[in-house]
Design an enzyme around this catalytic site. Structure first.
Site, PDB file in Angstrom:
ATOM      1  N   ASN A  15      47.725  39.356  44.404  1.00  0.00           N
ATOM      2  CA  ASN A  15      46.431  39.348  45.102  1.00  0.00           C
ATOM      3  C   ASN A  15      45.285  40.757  45.534  1.00  0.00           C
ATOM      4  OD1 ASN A  15      43.795  39.226  45.943  1.00  0.00           O
ATOM      5  ND2 ASN A  15      44.768  38.864  48.381  1.00  0.00           N
ATOM      6  N   TRP A  16      43.819  41.215  44.391  1.00  0.00           N
ATOM      7  CA  TRP A  16      44.156  42.217  43.048  1.00  0.00           C
ATOM      8  C   TRP A  16      42.705  42.422  44.402  1.00  0.00           C
ATOM      9  CZ3 TRP A  16      43.552  42.571  37.375  1.00  0.00           C
ATOM     10  CH2 TRP A  16      45.039  42.980  36.781  1.00  0.00           C
ATOM     11  N   LYS A  17      42.726  41.461  45.406  1.00  0.00           N
ATOM     12  CA  LYS A  17      41.009  41.669  46.834  1.00  0.00           C
ATOM     13  C   LYS A  17      39.892  42.506  45.538  1.00  0.00           C
ATOM     14  CE  LYS A  17      44.782  42.352  50.347  1.00  0.00           C
ATOM     15  NZ  LYS A  17      45.133  42.985  50.811  1.00  0.00           N
ATOM     16  N   HIS A 110      43.028  33.249  52.703  1.00  0.00           N
ATOM     17  CA  HIS A 110      43.725  34.313  52.875  1.00  0.00           C
ATOM     18  C   HIS A 110      43.534  35.075  54.645  1.00  0.00           C
ATOM     19  CE1 HIS A 110      44.521  38.782  52.728  1.00  0.00           C
ATOM     20  NE2 HIS A 110      45.359  38.351  52.172  1.00  0.00           N
ATOM     21  N   GLU A 180      51.595  35.070  55.265  1.00  0.00           N
ATOM     22  CA  GLU A 180      51.725  36.524  55.202  1.00  0.00           C
ATOM     23  C   GLU A 180      50.984  36.915  56.556  1.00  0.00           C
ATOM     24  OE1 GLU A 180      49.774  38.011  51.242  1.00  0.00           O
ATOM     25  OE2 GLU A 180      48.421  36.817  52.221  1.00  0.00           O
ATOM     26  N   GLY A 186      48.923  45.452  54.271  1.00  0.00           N
ATOM     27  CA  GLY A 186      48.004  46.352  54.184  1.00  0.00           C
ATOM     28  C   GLY A 186      48.686  47.262  54.997  1.00  0.00           C
ATOM     29  N   SER A 224      52.644  44.015  52.920  1.00  0.00           N
ATOM     30  CA  SER A 224      53.748  45.487  52.588  1.00  0.00           C
ATOM     31  C   SER A 224      54.755  44.928  52.015  1.00  0.00           C
ATOM     32  CB  SER A 224      53.874  45.583  53.591  1.00  0.00           C
ATOM     33  OG  SER A 224      52.702  46.132  54.398  1.00  0.00           O
ATOM     34  N   GLY A 245      49.682  42.364  47.319  1.00  0.00           N
ATOM     35  CA  GLY A 245      48.308  43.487  47.363  1.00  0.00           C
ATOM     36  C   GLY A 245      48.329  44.443  46.842  1.00  0.00           C
TER      37      GLY A 245
HETATM   38  P1  PGA Z   1      49.575  43.650  50.693  1.00  0.00           P
HETATM   39  O1  PGA Z   1      48.710  43.233  51.019  1.00  0.00           O
HETATM   40  O2  PGA Z   1      50.724  43.885  49.774  1.00  0.00           O
HETATM   41  O3  PGA Z   1      48.813  44.907  50.101  1.00  0.00           O
HETATM   42  O4  PGA Z   1      49.869  44.079  52.199  1.00  0.00           O
HETATM   43  C1  PGA Z   1      48.998  41.434  50.888  1.00  0.00           C
HETATM   44  C2  PGA Z   1      47.875  40.684  50.074  1.00  0.00           C
HETATM   45  O5  PGA Z   1      46.990  40.430  51.575  1.00  0.00           O
HETATM   46  O6  PGA Z   1      47.995  39.300  49.760  1.00  0.00           O
END
Ligand code: PGA
Length: 262
Positions: A15-17, A110, A180, A186, A224, A245
């Protein structure tokens, strides 16, 4: 992994956001393939790797992968979609437009959409219904906040998000859900394997109860995930994939995870 339990094809999705600014997709994939070679990717089952890319990058990534014969094993998707077919919804994107841009799937619900953009369970449900109608694969995200977990409501929150999003979905032969926990996204602190095991079991049971076919159930974990914790988390019961992410933005890191798991 439990003794005797054979893992079905694992899904490693990124997920590149709203990152990857200025990142050349060509460069990203060159570096990715240096660590995780193309010949290995070609032999993987469909949708083993996925990218939820910013809208503007979807088509070029799809084309790059398609030219190399990799667009079945690596699927390119979007991070959001509106539920309506079309309409006066400035700034929104419809299924048909995503299709035009060659998106192969979409991430829905999400926690950043739910918390920052006030997306409700009902809106997520309508989006899931659109995907169902169009037979467009969706990865539905669910997860509790730290406060909800502390109050002992984690499983209730997650199962009610599932119920609301999936109740009206007609096609029950395949379902992708990402657990999630909001507090693990994050933060650098993933959920423990025990916490993941417990929640994935609850999700699995809820999906069966909702009438989804066992064979088609895929439950991803996100929050994470990195090179250090991916193997232990992947070996946990009912973990069929990851949504990654931060660690997906560095091609060598994401490819290292792929090399360990696929
Ligand atoms: P993260 O994000 O791996 O940076 O915790 C995961 C996500 O938001 O899908």
């Amino acid at each position: 992994m439990n003794k005797g339990q054979k893992k079905r094809g694992f899904h490693l999705f990124a997920n590149w956001k709203m990152y990857a600014l200025g990142m050349e997709s060509q460069n990203y994939f060159e570096q990715f393939f240096n660590v995780f070679p193309e010949d290995r990717i070609k032999d993987l089952p469909p949708a083993s790797i996925g990218f939820a890319a910013p809208f503007t990058k979807i088509q070029s990534i799809f084309e790059l992968l398609s030219k190399r014969g990799l667009s079945e094993s690596i699927v390119t998707g979007a991070q959001n979609m509106h539920s309506a077919k079309e309409g006066a919804f400035t700034g929104e994107i419809a299924y048909a437009l995503l299709k035009e841009a060659k998106a192969q799937w979409v991430l829905l619900g999400h926690s950043e959409r739910r918390s920052i953009f006030n997306e409700s369970d009902e809106q997520v449900a309508l989006k899931m219904q659109r995907c169902d109608e169009e037979q467009f694969p969706a990865l539905l995200c669910v997860g509790e906040t730290a406060v909800e977990r502390k109050e002992g409501k984690g499983a209730d929150v997650v199962t009610s998000q599932l119920l609301c999003a999936l109740e009206q979905v007609k096609q029950r032969s395949q379902v992708w859900v990402a657990y999630e926990p909001v507090w693990a996204i994050g933060t650098g602190e993933s959920a423990s394997t025990e916490q993941v095991k417990e929640m994935h079991q609850a999700i699995y049971e809820k999906l069966l109860e909702l009438g989804f076919e066992e064979e088609g159930i895929r439950i991803f974990y996100g929050g994470s995930v990195n090179e250090g914790n991916c193997e232990a988390l992947a070996a946990t019961a009912h973990v069929d994939g990851f949504l990654v992410g931060k660690a997906s933005l560095k091609p060598e890191v994401f490819a290292t995870i792929a090399q360990k798991l696929l």
